[in-house]
Design a protein around this motif. Structure first.
Motif, short mmCIF file in Angstrom:
data_model
loop_
_atom_site.label_atom_id
_atom_site.label_comp_id
_atom_site.label_asym_id
_atom_site.label_seq_id
_atom_site.Cartn_x
_atom_site.Cartn_y
_atom_site.Cartn_z
N THR A 148 -9.39 9.59 0.08
CA THR A 148 -8.83 8.28 -0.24
C THR A 148 -8.54 8.24 -1.73
N LEU A 149 -7.37 7.72 -2.09
CA LEU A 149 -6.98 7.65 -3.50
C LEU A 149 -7.06 6.22 -4.01
N LEU A 150 -7.51 6.09 -5.25
CA LEU A 150 -7.45 4.82 -5.96
C LEU A 150 -6.43 5.01 -7.06
N VAL A 151 -5.33 4.26 -6.96
CA VAL A 151 -4.19 4.45 -7.85
C VAL A 151 -4.08 3.25 -8.79
N PHE A 152 -4.23 3.51 -10.09
CA PHE A 152 -4.14 2.45 -11.11
C PHE A 152 -2.71 2.38 -11.60
N VAL A 153 -2.16 1.16 -11.62
CA VAL A 153 -0.74 1.00 -11.94
C VAL A 153 -0.52 -0.17 -12.90
N ASN A 154 0.66 -0.16 -13.51
CA ASN A 154 1.20 -1.33 -14.19
C ASN A 154 2.40 -1.76 -13.34
N PRO A 155 2.25 -2.86 -12.58
CA PRO A 155 3.34 -3.28 -11.70
C PRO A 155 4.48 -3.94 -12.47
N VAL A 156 5.68 -3.73 -11.97
CA VAL A 156 6.86 -4.41 -12.50
C VAL A 156 7.27 -5.44 -11.45
N GLY A 157 6.95 -6.69 -11.69
CA GLY A 157 7.29 -7.73 -10.72
C GLY A 157 6.27 -7.80 -9.60
N PRO A 158 6.58 -8.59 -8.56
CA PRO A 158 5.67 -8.72 -7.43
C PRO A 158 5.55 -7.40 -6.66
N THR A 159 4.40 -7.20 -6.05
CA THR A 159 4.17 -5.95 -5.32
C THR A 159 4.60 -6.05 -3.86
N CYS A 160 4.31 -7.17 -3.21
CA CYS A 160 4.59 -7.30 -1.78
C CYS A 160 6.07 -7.54 -1.51
N HIS A 161 6.53 -7.01 -0.38
CA HIS A 161 7.94 -7.20 0.00
C HIS A 161 8.26 -8.67 0.29
N THR A 162 7.20 -9.50 0.48
CA THR A 162 7.43 -10.92 0.72
C THR A 162 7.65 -11.69 -0.58
N GLY A 163 7.44 -11.00 -1.72
CA GLY A 163 7.65 -11.64 -3.01
C GLY A 163 6.38 -12.12 -3.70
N THR A 164 5.22 -11.89 -3.06
CA THR A 164 3.96 -12.29 -3.68
C THR A 164 3.42 -11.16 -4.55
N ASP A 165 2.52 -11.52 -5.45
CA ASP A 165 1.95 -10.54 -6.38
C ASP A 165 1.19 -9.43 -5.67
N THR A 166 0.50 -9.78 -4.57
CA THR A 166 -0.27 -8.80 -3.81
C THR A 166 0.10 -8.93 -2.33
N CYS A 167 -0.28 -7.93 -1.56
CA CYS A 167 -0.01 -7.99 -0.12
C CYS A 167 -0.97 -8.91 0.62
N TRP A 168 -1.88 -9.54 -0.12
CA TRP A 168 -2.78 -10.54 0.46
C TRP A 168 -2.42 -11.93 -0.05
N ALA A 169 -1.22 -12.06 -0.58
CA ALA A 169 -0.67 -13.33 -1.07
C ALA A 169 -1.45 -13.90 -2.24
N GLY A 170 -2.24 -13.08 -2.91
CA GLY A 170 -2.99 -13.54 -4.06
C GLY A 170 -2.19 -13.42 -5.34
N LYS A 171 -2.60 -14.18 -6.33
CA LYS A 171 -1.99 -14.10 -7.66
C LYS A 171 -2.62 -12.93 -8.41
N ASN A 172 -1.81 -12.18 -9.10
CA ASN A 172 -2.32 -11.05 -9.88
C ASN A 172 -2.57 -11.50 -11.31
N THR A 173 -3.59 -12.35 -11.45
CA THR A 173 -3.94 -12.86 -12.77
C THR A 173 -5.26 -12.26 -13.21
N GLN A 174 -5.41 -12.14 -14.51
CA GLN A 174 -6.63 -11.57 -15.07
C GLN A 174 -7.79 -12.53 -14.83
N SER A 175 -8.90 -11.99 -14.39
CA SER A 175 -10.10 -12.79 -14.18
C SER A 175 -11.22 -12.23 -15.04
N PHE A 176 -11.98 -13.12 -15.61
CA PHE A 176 -13.14 -12.74 -16.41
C PHE A 176 -14.43 -13.15 -15.71
N GLY A 177 -14.38 -13.09 -14.37
CA GLY A 177 -15.57 -13.38 -13.59
C GLY A 177 -16.06 -14.80 -13.80
#
Length: 198
Positions: free
Chosen positions: A79-108
């Motif tokens: 299994t690979l863990l791939v670290f990326v810098n995304p350009v735009g939304p990742t999901c084909h539906t137009g959301t940031d993630t394929c789980w419809a989540g926002k890709n915002t920085q969190s500080f816990g």
């Protein structure tokens, strides 16, 4: 890096895509050896599409590429863990993630605390809220509290009482988060300044 592409008998391994900055999981895809080699060569994440039966580079049509930062292999080499810098939304539906989540920085917990402070700022009529009372008193009072807490941290730093030092440090950080929001900023704005300096 040795990757066991034949473990499942189909020549594919799962590739978990994670934002290198926010650490959010963006999507799951599959790679075969050819997709892996193309990813490494182009620095743009390429998968093997199980439905199209061919290689596809994420963003080849939309322009929403996943620019490669790093790849890690798991303990079983399958299994690979791939670290990326995304350009735009990742999901084909137009959301940031394929789980419809926002890709915002969190500080816990600090991000949770920021949300609570923000809600107190929006509801300054809450007579029981200390934070709301600070916002009602205005920027001068908020800034004064940060100054007071900073002095107390300095005083405690010179002594040997670790508990008092940590408590005053917590008070300083708490009031600083309030000051940031009083000025219309968040912790992420300060982090971005620090990143620009590194």
């Amino acid at each position: 890096m040795e990757i066991d592409f034949n473990k499942n008998g189909d020549g594919l391994v799962p590739a978990i895509i994670q934002d290198a900055t926010t650490k959010n999981v963006l999507m799951l895809g599959y790679m075969n050896l050819e997709a892996y080699e193309k990813t490494m060569a182009t620095k743009k994440v390429t998968f093997y599409s199980r439905s199209k039966k061919r290689l596809w580079t994420k963003g080849e049509e939309s322009g929403n590429f996943l620019n490669l930062v790093d790849i890690k292999n798991d303990c079983d080499s399958d299994t690979l863990l791939v670290f990326v810098n995304p350009v735009g939304p990742t999901c084909h539906t137009g959301t940031d993630t394929c789980w419809a989540g926002k890709n915002t920085q969190s500080f816990g917990f600090l991000s949770e605390l920021e949300s609570i402070i923000e809600s107190r700022k929006e509801n300054q009529n809450d007579e029981k809220s200390y934070v709301a009372s600070l916002f009602r008193k205005g920027i001068n009072k908020v800034a004064q509290k940060v100054g007071e807490e900073a002095v107390e941290v300095v005083i405690e730093a010179k002594d040997d009482n670790e508990e008092l030092f940590l408590n005053e440090s917590a008070d300083l950080l708490f009031h600083y988060l309030i000051l940031l929001q009083a000025k219309g900023y968040k912790l992420s704005d300060v982090v971005n300044v620090l990143k620009s300096r590194s």
